[in-house]
Design an enzyme around this catalytic site. Structure first.
Site, short mmCIF file in Angstrom:
data_model
loop_
_atom_site.label_atom_id
_atom_site.label_comp_id
_atom_site.label_asym_id
_atom_site.label_seq_id
_atom_site.Cartn_x
_atom_site.Cartn_y
_atom_site.Cartn_z
N LYS A 273 76.82 -78.38 52.81
CA LYS A 273 77.78 -77.92 51.79
C LYS A 273 79.20 -77.98 52.35
O LYS A 273 79.39 -77.91 53.56
CB LYS A 273 77.48 -76.46 51.43
CG LYS A 273 76.30 -76.26 50.51
CD LYS A 273 76.20 -74.80 50.08
CE LYS A 273 74.96 -74.54 49.26
NZ LYS A 273 74.96 -75.22 47.95
N ARG B 47 64.14 -74.83 44.96
CA ARG B 47 62.95 -75.27 44.20
C ARG B 47 61.77 -75.55 45.12
O ARG B 47 60.62 -75.43 44.73
CB ARG B 47 63.32 -76.47 43.33
CG ARG B 47 63.75 -77.70 44.08
CD ARG B 47 64.51 -78.67 43.19
NE ARG B 47 65.90 -78.25 42.97
CZ ARG B 47 66.76 -78.88 42.20
NH1 ARG B 47 66.41 -79.98 41.55
NH2 ARG B 47 67.99 -78.44 42.05
N1 BES Z 1 72.02 -72.13 46.32
C1 BES Z 1 72.46 -73.30 45.67
C2 BES Z 1 72.93 -73.07 44.23
C3 BES Z 1 74.10 -72.15 44.03
C4 BES Z 1 75.33 -72.68 43.76
C5 BES Z 1 73.95 -70.79 44.04
C6 BES Z 1 76.42 -71.86 43.54
C7 BES Z 1 75.03 -69.95 43.83
C8 BES Z 1 76.27 -70.49 43.57
C9 BES Z 1 71.35 -74.35 45.63
O1 BES Z 1 70.46 -74.32 46.68
C10 BES Z 1 72.02 -75.68 45.63
O2 BES Z 1 72.68 -75.97 46.59
N2 BES Z 1 71.83 -76.46 44.57
C11 BES Z 1 72.43 -77.74 44.47
C12 BES Z 1 71.40 -78.66 43.88
C13 BES Z 1 71.83 -80.11 43.87
C14 BES Z 1 71.92 -80.64 45.29
C15 BES Z 1 70.82 -80.89 43.07
C16 BES Z 1 73.64 -77.62 43.54
O3 BES Z 1 73.56 -76.90 42.56
O4 BES Z 1 74.67 -78.20 43.84
ZN ZN Z 2 71.14 -75.41 48.36
#
Ligand code: BES
Ligand code: ZN
Ligand code: ZN
Length: 504
Positions: A281, A355
């Protein structure tokens, strides 16, 4: 926690630092107010008029007065006119939240409060007391464990005295007890989320669950790495591979005294920190990723509350726990994992890890407990928070009767949800050439929150199921008076408790 007392006294007979009057638009000077004015403040009516206070939604008038030689503050707060009962109720929650924050700002520690008429909200006396106390507790919550400046910690409301007529006292007391259990549970989830991620590891979370299970008589099972390996839970294993701390699967069980005809399973995402893994991230997106265990925290807190409130259904709470970090052992884009139910998934993005751990926990819940309904709650996708912002939790389900019950529980509890689509068209988004499914959706379909829900659907067979995406609602929600800005909200706790208590 705020200590709540119920007394059959007039407001001004109660000794307190502050008095709260909640008034609707165009209110009449009630007998109570008249008596109050006669005793302490003959010019009250004039002053209220001068302060332009008419009881409108955002009206607030603060008057310092002397009662028995002590300076106390009167807070007059308006709740506006009666609208749709759910809207009116949310106004009331926010008014209460604002009142609590103001009372604390004025360095008042105790508050005497007259409940507004319950009929105004289409609620019973007991329900209004329950809702009031839940919000009083939530609004008084502050995460200040690490603040060392005593001045920043001193302004706190610690005691509320509710006035009750004798005929309502019993009902109010009943509502207060329930509200205290709910408010405390919400705050317990918030605290666990607010604590730093190097403190709240999967190990720490397990210890917390064990303490709660012991104190409240819940059944508990904790699976560690070895058992998780032997079960073939490849998703949970894969995500935790980048961390020295192994994965855990915690299961809490509540069984009612009388044999239950229904079993509900709650499954909460417990990523105690989400760096994204090798699909790292950016700093700005990583900043708040201690909140990625908010689903598991909501399930834990809900189980604690239900152990006290004792619903007639059997409840199982499953919390898969892991850290998503980087190491030479981390999973890589291109890896393929196999889950508890035998299905395989291609990992294209290691940041879509929630997931993967939910998949194993859902499949286990279905096989082991054969629940009548399964509800998962997770900070799953940024896409969901882009669609709904911080004010509504995303709801995904193809079972309309489950959706109806969730909407009803959301409306009563104030933990709001909004349904987003699922449906056949989206299924193709997670096709994979090399495995059964892929852990991210295709660019053409977009709809990231929905495609994540479709991924989960592969693990629930035909069990009635709903998925709650709290990515937007779990943390740092602005402008809601009973939350703390920059902190956890406890999203989902009020909803899950309400749902379990009324499940049909
Ligand atoms: N934990 C994150 C989602 C999230 C984003 C929670 C903002 C709280 C605030 C999750 O694990 C994630 O990183 N999801 C990705 C999925 C993508 C790579 C398909 C996302 O939402 O960017
Ligand atoms: Zn994530
Ligand atoms: Zn995550």
């Amino acid at each position: 926690m705020v200590s709540i007392k119920v007394v059959n006294k007039k407001l001004f007979e109660i000794e307190a630092d502050a008095y709260g009057f909640i008034l609707s638009e165009g209110f009449n000077f009630s007998k109570q107010l008249k008596e109050f004015a006669t005793n302490f403040f003959p010019d009250l009516q004039k002053l209220i008029k001068k302060g332009n206070f008419i009881g409108k939604k955002s009206d607030l008038l603060i008057l310092p007065i002397t009662v028995n030689n002590k300076i106390v503050h009167c807070f007059f707060v308006g709740i506006g006119t009666k609208e749709d009962s759910a809207i009116t109720m949310e106004h009331y929650r926010r008014v209460l939240g604002r009142l609590v924050k103001q009372v604390a700002n004025y360095n008042c520690h105790s508050l005497a409060l007259q409940l507004p008429p319950h009929s105004f909200f289409s609620l019973s006396v007991e329900e209004l007391a329950e809702q009031t106390v839940t919000i009083l507790d939530m609004a008084a919550y502050q995460f200040d464990d690490y603040i060392t400046d005593a001045d920043r910690k001193k302004n706190k409301l610690t005691e509320v005295v509710l006035c009750a007529e004798e005929k309502n006292k019993k009902e109010i007391e009943k509502g207060v007890k329930i509200g205290e259990v709910i408010g405390t549970a919400v705050n317990e989830a918030r605290h666990l989320i607010d604590l730093p991620p190097s403190t709240v590891t999967p190990e720490y979370f397990v210890e917390k669950a064990k303490t709660i299970a012991k104190e409240y008589g819940l059944g508990i099972t904790v699976f560690e790495k070895k058992q998780i390996e032997s079960f073939g839970m490849g998703g949970l294993l894969a995500v935790s591979r980048g961390s020295d701390i192994g994965p855990r699967l915690v299961i809490l069980e509540y069984k009612p005294k009388k044999k239950a005809s229904q079993t509900i399973a709650f499954v909460g995402k417990g990523i105690t920190f989400d760096s994204g893994g090798l699909s790292l991230k950016s700093p700005i997106h990583m900043e708040s990723m201690k909140d990625d265990m908010s689903g598991a925290a909501a399930v834990l807190a809900t189980m604690k509350a239900l152990a006290q409130l004792k619903p007639s259904a059997q409840i199982v709470g499953l919390m898969p726990l892991a850290e998503n970090l980087i190491d030479s052992k981390s999973i890589k884009p291109g890896d393929i994992v196999q889950f508890y139910n035998g299905k395989t998934a291609e990992i294209k993005n290691t940041d879509a890890e929630g997931r993967l751990i939910l998949a194993d926990a859902l499949a286990y819940a279905v096989k082991k407990y054969k629940p009548d309904v399964i509800i998962d709650i997770a900070t799953l996708t940024g896409a969901c928070s882009y669609s709904l912002g911080p004010f509504y939790t995303g709801l995904f389900s193809q079972h309309d009767d489950v959706v109806d019950q969730i909407y009803q529980a959301a409306s009563y509890s104030g933990d709001r949800v909004w349904r987003l689509p699922m449906g056949e068209d989206y299924k193709q988004a997670i096709r994979s050439v090399v495995a059964d499914i892929c852990n991210i959706g295709s660019k053409k379909i977009m709809a990231g929150a929905t495609t994540a829900a479709h991924f989960l659907q592969h693990f629930v067979e035909d069990t009635p199921w709903a998925h709650l995406d709290i990515a937007g609602t779990a943390f740092d929600v602005p402008n809601i008076s009973y939350y703390q800005e920059g902190g956890a909200t406890g999203a989902g706790v009020r909803l899950l408790i309400e749902l379990a208590m009324n499940w049909q």
